[in-house]
Design a protein around this motif. Structure first.
Motif, PDB file in Angstrom:
ATOM      1  N   ASN A 173      43.635 -18.992  -3.105  1.00 53.94           N
ATOM      2  CA  ASN A 173      42.774 -18.938  -1.933  1.00 53.94           C
ATOM      3  C   ASN A 173      43.443 -18.101  -0.870  1.00 53.94           C
ATOM      4  OD1 ASN A 173      41.727 -19.929   0.777  1.00 53.94           O
ATOM      5  ND2 ASN A 173      40.311 -20.898  -0.669  1.00 53.94           N
ATOM      6  N   ASP A 174      42.677 -17.155  -0.295  1.00 58.06           N
ATOM      7  CA  ASP A 174      43.235 -16.227   0.677  1.00 58.06           C
ATOM      8  C   ASP A 174      42.960 -16.632   2.109  1.00 58.06           C
ATOM      9  OD1 ASP A 174      44.109 -14.660  -1.402  1.00 58.06           O
ATOM     10  OD2 ASP A 174      42.309 -13.416  -1.435  1.00 58.06           O
ATOM     11  N   SER A 175      42.461 -17.849   2.338  1.00 58.69           N
ATOM     12  CA  SER A 175      42.076 -18.237   3.681  1.00 58.69           C
ATOM     13  C   SER A 175      43.270 -18.445   4.594  1.00 58.69           C
ATOM     14  CB  SER A 175      41.265 -19.538   3.641  1.00 58.69           C
ATOM     15  OG  SER A 175      42.068 -20.599   3.183  1.00 58.69           O
ATOM     16  N   GLY A 176      44.428 -18.718   4.025  1.00 54.28           N
ATOM     17  CA  GLY A 176      45.605 -18.941   4.828  1.00 54.28           C
ATOM     18  C   GLY A 176      45.665 -20.345   5.413  1.00 54.28           C
ATOM     19  N   VAL A 188      32.762 -30.319  -1.653  1.00 53.06           N
ATOM     20  CA  VAL A 188      32.364 -29.107  -0.949  1.00 53.06           C
ATOM     21  C   VAL A 188      33.629 -28.411  -0.471  1.00 53.06           C
ATOM     22  CG1 VAL A 188      31.042 -28.094   0.939  1.00 53.06           C
ATOM     23  CG2 VAL A 188      30.198 -30.167  -0.197  1.00 53.06           C
ATOM     24  N   ASN A 189      33.773 -27.141  -0.833  1.00 56.40           N
ATOM     25  CA  ASN A 189      34.984 -26.402  -0.514  1.00 56.40           C
ATOM     26  C   ASN A 189      34.645 -25.065   0.130  1.00 56.40           C
ATOM     27  OD1 ASN A 189      37.105 -24.176  -1.671  1.00 56.40           O
ATOM     28  ND2 ASN A 189      38.144 -26.082  -1.173  1.00 56.40           N
ATOM     29  N   LEU A 190      35.276 -24.775   1.256  1.00 54.45           N
ATOM     30  CA  LEU A 190      35.154 -23.478   1.912  1.00 54.45           C
ATOM     31  C   LEU A 190      36.401 -22.666   1.593  1.00 54.45           C
ATOM     32  CD1 LEU A 190      33.882 -24.510   5.475  1.00 54.45           C
ATOM     33  CD2 LEU A 190      32.579 -24.199   3.358  1.00 54.45           C
ATOM     34  N   PHE A 191      36.186 -21.440   1.107  1.00 54.24           N
ATOM     35  CA  PHE A 191      37.324 -20.600   0.771  1.00 54.24           C
ATOM     36  C   PHE A 191      37.098 -19.194   1.297  1.00 54.24           C
ATOM     37  CE2 PHE A 191      34.375 -19.675  -2.629  1.00 54.24           C
ATOM     38  CZ  PHE A 191      34.621 -18.361  -2.978  1.00 54.24           C
ATOM     39  N   SER A 192      38.124 -18.391   1.248  1.00 55.54           N
ATOM     40  CA  SER A 192      38.015 -16.999   1.666  1.00 55.54           C
ATOM     41  C   SER A 192      38.705 -16.122   0.641  1.00 55.54           C
ATOM     42  CB  SER A 192      38.666 -16.799   3.042  1.00 55.54           C
ATOM     43  OG  SER A 192      38.627 -15.442   3.434  1.00 55.54           O
ATOM     44  N   GLY A 193      37.991 -15.139   0.141  1.00 54.02           N
ATOM     45  CA  GLY A 193      38.603 -14.190  -0.800  1.00 54.02           C
ATOM     46  C   GLY A 193      38.472 -14.624  -2.236  1.00 54.02           C
ATOM     47  N   ALA A 194      39.200 -15.673  -2.616  1.00 48.14           N
ATOM     48  CA  ALA A 194      39.186 -16.133  -4.001  1.00 48.14           C
ATOM     49  C   ALA A 194      39.662 -17.562  -4.064  1.00 48.14           C
ATOM     50  CB  ALA A 194      40.072 -15.244  -4.873  1.00 48.14           C
ATOM     51  N   THR A 195      39.297 -18.240  -5.150  1.00 45.75           N
ATOM     52  CA  THR A 195      39.725 -19.626  -5.317  1.00 45.75           C
ATOM     53  C   THR A 195      39.745 -19.976  -6.796  1.00 45.75           C
ATOM     54  OG1 THR A 195      39.364 -21.891  -4.520  1.00 45.75           O
ATOM     55  CG2 THR A 195      37.407 -20.655  -5.177  1.00 45.75           C
ATOM     56  N   ASN A 196      40.425 -21.048  -7.124  1.00 51.15           N
ATOM     57  CA  ASN A 196      40.469 -21.563  -8.483  1.00 51.15           C
ATOM     58  C   ASN A 196      39.620 -22.820  -8.554  1.00 51.15           C
ATOM     59  OD1 ASN A 196      41.351 -21.763 -11.192  1.00 51.15           O
ATOM     60  ND2 ASN A 196      42.875 -23.283 -10.595  1.00 51.15           N
ATOM     61  N   THR A 218      31.654 -29.596  -7.637  1.00 51.97           N
ATOM     62  CA  THR A 218      31.969 -29.071  -6.308  1.00 51.97           C
ATOM     63  C   THR A 218      31.166 -27.817  -6.023  1.00 51.97           C
ATOM     64  OG1 THR A 218      34.222 -29.970  -6.389  1.00 51.97           O
ATOM     65  CG2 THR A 218      33.833 -28.164  -4.837  1.00 51.97           C
ATOM     66  N   ALA A 219      30.655 -27.724  -4.788  1.00 55.01           N
ATOM     67  CA  ALA A 219      29.985 -26.516  -4.306  1.00 55.01           C
ATOM     68  C   ALA A 219      30.993 -25.704  -3.506  1.00 55.01           C
ATOM     69  CB  ALA A 219      28.791 -26.872  -3.443  1.00 55.01           C
ATOM     70  N   TYR A 220      31.022 -24.396  -3.767  1.00 52.51           N
ATOM     71  CA  TYR A 220      31.993 -23.505  -3.140  1.00 52.51           C
ATOM     72  C   TYR A 220      31.282 -22.469  -2.272  1.00 52.51           C
ATOM     73  CZ  TYR A 220      35.423 -25.403  -6.425  1.00 52.51           C
ATOM     74  OH  TYR A 220      36.254 -26.245  -7.129  1.00 52.51           O
ATOM     75  N   PHE A 221      31.836 -22.237  -1.073  1.00 49.15           N
ATOM     76  CA  PHE A 221      31.242 -21.289  -0.144  1.00 49.15           C
ATOM     77  C   PHE A 221      32.321 -20.436   0.506  1.00 49.15           C
ATOM     78  CE2 PHE A 221      28.681 -25.133  -0.195  1.00 49.15           C
ATOM     79  CZ  PHE A 221      27.388 -24.658  -0.373  1.00 49.15           C
TER      80      PHE A 221
END
Length: 304
Positions: free
Chosen positions: A66-69, A117-125, A145-148
């Motif tokens: 995940n690139d969200s930092g 429910v997961n909020l991510f930025s860029g990429a995630t596993n 899980t729903a990913y956004f």
């Protein structure tokens, strides 16, 4: 549409950063505009959507990071929900939980289980494998899980002409939770068994999720926060519903195909046409009934 003063959200309900689960599981369902473009182009030109997604992610393990930092959970109040997109998702999920905890059991006899429910930025596993923002919002049955990546909502406006109104964003969240309902009710696998074409299981699964989003909108302004006794949402206006219909229209297969290839090929459809997506959302909104969302028995997907 705004959230009412006095409503509040369960803390920690929506996670930020991290991942929803590792390994390879069932195929993710309900990719948004970015994923649709990728899949449509792959089907039109004989490619493998999975391979293309792998190319976009770089084909290495870094795509699963995940690139969200940041990593943790959201802690939002009403003012935040009415001004910040992450908090808007947070409160929308709370509203969806409240609506479906009462309606799913009452209408189907199946007790609602909250999705992740997961909020991510860029990429995630995820439990369905690595995913990048290019896929758009999606639901993974393997980890429920729903990913956004919330940057998708601006893509809807800039590239696909959707309204930028709150209900346009909330419709997308409600649609992905609709896939979770299908997972609970045993229907989600029909998309994988018959993934493309105008009458395919894939299209019927997506249109049904649109209809479930409409059911949420039907009850959203009347269902109260159980902790405060205050409804989550102000009454929906015509403009609010138009926002949701705009979002549904913007991710129709015909519209995306026309924009990306200059032609429309129904045999490559995976989500349904713009008109169909609007029609099924409207069917759910007007009736509030799960039975009205039976796309699998519909004689005509153009006319719910």
């Amino acid at each position: 549409m705004t959230f009412r003063e006095g409503s509040r959200m369960e803390r920690g309900r929506v996670s930020v950063g991290g991942s929803g689960g590792g390994g390879r599981g069932k195929l993710a369902i309900g990719g948004g505009a970015g994923g649709l473009v990728i899949i449509v182009l792959a089907l039109l030109f004989g490619g493998d959507p999975g391979a293309i997604l792998n190319q976009i992610s770089g084909g290495d393990s870094s795509a699963g990071q995940n690139d969200s930092g940041t990593s943790g959970t959201l802690d939002c109040d009403v003012a935040d929900a009415n001004s910040n997109v992450d908090c808007r998702i947070d409160f929308t999920v709370g509203s969806l939980d409240t609506v479906w905890e009462s309606q799913l059991q009452a209408q189907t006899g199946v007790a609602y289980v909250q999705p992740g429910v997961n909020l991510f930025s860029g990429a995630t596993n995820t439990g369905c494998g690595n995913a990048t923002s290019a896929v758009g919002p999606f639901y993974c049955p393997a980890d429920s899980t729903a990913y956004f990546d919330t940057s998708f909502f601006q893509v809807l406006v800039d590239q696909f002409g959707s309204s930028g109104g709150p209900l346009a964003q909330e419709y997308v969240v409600a649609h992905e939770v609709g896939h979770h309902l299908q997972n609970q009710l045993g229907d989600i696998g029909r998309a994988q068994a018959d993934p493309q074409g105008p009458e395919s299981g894939g299209v019927k699964v997506e249109l049904q999720a649109d209809c479930y989003a409409g059911i949420w909108a039907h009850y959203a302004a009347d269902t109260v926060d159980p902790d405060t006794g205050v409804p989550f949402l102000e009454p929906l206006t015509t403009a609010d519903i138009n926002d949701a219909l705009s979002a549904a229209s913007s991710v129709g297969d015909d519209r995306i195909q026309q924009a990306s290839t200059g032609s429309v090929n129904p045999e490559g459809w995976t989500h349904g046409s713009s008109a169909q997506r609007q029609a099924w959302f409207t069917a759910g909104y007007e009736t509030g009934q799960v039975a009205a969302c039976d796309t699998f028995s519909a004689r005509d997907l153009d006319n719910p």
